[in-house]
Write a protein that holds these residues in place. Structure first.
Motif, PDB file in Angstrom:
ATOM      1  N   HIS A  88       1.042  -1.286  -0.039  1.00 14.62           N
ATOM      2  CA  HIS A  88       0.028  -0.146  -0.020  1.00 14.62           C
ATOM      3  C   HIS A  88       0.859   1.176  -0.120  1.00 14.62           C
ATOM      4  CE1 HIS A  88      -3.511   2.627   1.073  1.00 14.62           C
ATOM      5  NE2 HIS A  88      -2.628   3.044   1.974  1.00 14.62           N
ATOM      6  N   VAL A 142      -7.369  -9.311   9.236  1.00 20.03           N
ATOM      7  CA  VAL A 142      -7.948  -8.942   7.834  1.00 20.03           C
ATOM      8  C   VAL A 142      -9.020  -7.374   8.420  1.00 20.03           C
ATOM      9  CG1 VAL A 142      -9.849  -9.557   6.038  1.00 20.03           C
ATOM     10  CG2 VAL A 142      -7.953 -11.037   6.643  1.00 20.03           C
ATOM     11  N   GLN A 143      -9.909  -7.707   9.506  1.00 16.69           N
ATOM     12  CA  GLN A 143     -10.916  -6.940   9.701  1.00 16.69           C
ATOM     13  C   GLN A 143      -9.829  -5.586  10.258  1.00 16.69           C
ATOM     14  OE1 GLN A 143     -13.133  -8.449  13.100  1.00 16.69           O
ATOM     15  NE2 GLN A 143     -14.441  -6.382  13.241  1.00 16.69           N
ATOM     16  N   ALA A 188      -8.975  -3.762   7.370  1.00 18.82           N
ATOM     17  CA  ALA A 188     -10.066  -3.241   6.561  1.00 18.82           C
ATOM     18  C   ALA A 188     -10.385  -1.863   7.208  1.00 18.82           C
ATOM     19  CB  ALA A 188     -11.356  -4.253   6.588  1.00 18.82           C
ATOM     20  N   ASP A 192      -7.578  -3.812   1.702  1.00 22.12           N
ATOM     21  CA  ASP A 192      -8.424  -5.404   1.904  1.00 22.12           C
ATOM     22  C   ASP A 192      -7.252  -6.446   1.686  1.00 22.12           C
ATOM     23  OD1 ASP A 192     -10.061  -7.460   1.463  1.00 22.12           O
ATOM     24  OD2 ASP A 192     -10.664  -6.811  -0.702  1.00 22.12           O
ATOM     25  N   SER A 196      -8.438  -9.580   2.270  1.00 24.16           N
ATOM     26  CA  SER A 196      -9.156 -10.804   2.463  1.00 24.16           C
ATOM     27  C   SER A 196      -9.054 -11.788   1.556  1.00 24.16           C
ATOM     28  CB  SER A 196     -10.601 -10.342   2.353  1.00 24.16           C
ATOM     29  OG  SER A 196     -10.941  -9.858   0.993  1.00 24.16           O
TER      30      SER A 196
END
Length: 127
Positions: free
Chosen positions: A8, A32-33, A36, A41, A43
């Protein structure tokens, strides 16, 4: 989380390899959460086994407690980040781990891709 942040923040200018010495069957859903929440992302990511070839192909190798299980090659830059393992922890416990990983990745990206560096400047890392 480190690999997701590295991809990123580098905008794709750093080739990222992520693997583990004893990966699980799936990426930690709480991680993952937590990512997010940062707008990242992960996932679709799948755990991968760390290979000797991946280490050889990397310039910078970031480990997180794999010790002797990680391949070692002279001439590579190694950093061992002693962080709490998010496995089995809830979101409240994972957030500070995520935030520390973010801080370290931001510093690494600033080092590998200094401001004003020409496009195509890259390094390789495993998170």
């Amino acid at each position: 989380m480190a690999a997701a942040y590295l991809g990123h923040f580098s905008g794709g200018r750093i080739e990222v390899r992520s693997a583990g010495s004893a990966p699980g069957d799936a990426v930690n859903p709480v991680a993952v959460q937590a990512m997010a929440e940062e707008g990242i992302d992960m996932s679709a990511e799948q755990p991968k086994v760390l290979t000797d070839e991946a280490v050889q192909a990397s310039d910078v190798v970031i480990t997180m407690g794999c010790g002797d299980a990680c391949p070692f090659h002279p001439g590579k830059r190694y950093e061992d980040w002693a962080l709490e393992d998010p496995a089995g922890q809830g979101l409240e416990a994972v957030r500070p781990i995520r935030d520390e990983i973010r801080r370290r990745i931001e510093a690494l990206v600033a080092e590998l891709l200094p401001a004003g560096a020409p496009a195509g400047t890259e390094g390789a890392s495993r998170g």
